[in-house]
Design a protein around this motif. Sequence first.
Motif, PDB file in Angstrom:
ATOM      1  N   UNK A  28     -19.922  -2.422  16.775  1.00  7.33           N
ATOM      2  CA  UNK A  28     -18.998  -1.293  16.658  1.00  7.33           C
ATOM      3  C   UNK A  28     -18.068  -1.202  17.856  1.00  7.33           C
ATOM      4  N   UNK A  29     -18.614  -1.438  19.062  1.00  9.25           N
ATOM      5  CA  UNK A  29     -17.776  -1.388  20.263  1.00  9.25           C
ATOM      6  C   UNK A  29     -16.717  -2.487  20.251  1.00  9.25           C
ATOM      7  N   UNK A  34     -10.856  -4.079  19.098  1.00  5.01           N
ATOM      8  CA  UNK A  34      -9.842  -4.723  18.269  1.00  5.01           C
ATOM      9  C   UNK A  34      -8.849  -3.722  17.697  1.00  5.01           C
ATOM     10  N   UNK A  35      -9.271  -2.460  17.569  1.00  5.82           N
ATOM     11  CA  UNK A  35      -8.383  -1.427  17.029  1.00  5.82           C
ATOM     12  C   UNK A  35      -7.351  -0.948  18.049  1.00  5.82           C
ATOM     13  N   UNK A  40      -6.658  -7.320  24.965  1.00  5.95           N
ATOM     14  CA  UNK A  40      -6.558  -8.783  25.104  1.00  5.95           C
ATOM     15  C   UNK A  40      -7.582  -9.447  24.176  1.00  5.95           C
ATOM     16  N   UNK A  41      -7.135 -10.324  23.308  1.00  3.14           N
ATOM     17  CA  UNK A  41      -8.046 -10.960  22.363  1.00  3.14           C
ATOM     18  C   UNK A  41      -9.102 -11.776  23.097  1.00  3.14           C
TER      19      UNK A  41
END
Length: 280
Positions: A28-29, A34-35, A40-41
């Motif tokens: 979840x974190x 990502x949201x 940074x990916x």
Amino acid sequence: MKRISEDKAADLARDIRTLLKVHAEAMGRIEEMLDKPSVPIAEAVAELAAMSRGFAANCHDVKFRYDWSIPPAPEWFDHFIDSYLLLRRDRNTFWMERGVYGVLALSRGGRVLELCCGDGYYTRNFYAPFAGSIVALDFDPDAIAHARRYNAAPNVEFRNADIRKDIPKETFDNVVWDAAIEHFTPDEMDGILKTVSSCLDGKGCLSGYTIVAMDSGKHLDQHEHEFTSMGELVDCLFTHFRNVKVFETVHPARHNLYFYASDTVLPFDGHWPHVVEKRR
């Protein structure tokens, strides 16, 4: 069959539920990261990988406790526990050695017989990439079932067999006998080695590994005879082979013996094709 109490089963079930909860929270974190529009990916990828390593280690800790704290103890080891838990937790590396040293003896593309393959981890990950085909034997049907399910490879055939009487009457380029010679009495060893010598037909190489006996007693109750020295193991093998080489590695938690035996060239001999030497 494991003799597990209701309390022990409940404890393990509780641990599994906790792991699943922690894993879900970690996922979840990462999803929240990502949201975010500017995340940074690379950070999300690194966090995902780190989370997976920790989760795998904790899962294999549960497996380790199930296998070895609930009787009866198995005669084989699930080496995914080494890979995912003990390497990370204890920095144990001795379990890798037998695969590496065993590969040195293999004829590339050859026909291999593996005695007492256990979980099949070494069969699949170390030996199969170099062998043309492998017949891997173990007397424990649970070990063979595990090997077929988790360590299958196209060039490996796992067979349930007692090597005291069921070694195939066929010719092989190599025989591997890892972490198992100590499970047999000296008389049984002698009979197995005689059969192995016949399978190699004077041309191939036997390789393997065993553990040195402790002053305080056997490492496992299932061990019938633990060797006390390199010399004792050499004498055992030399009865059936012209050329024998035994060497040791000593770790804080384990004293290992590795062996090669053949009627022809051995790894690191002067005529071994994979070495070049110069001396003064």
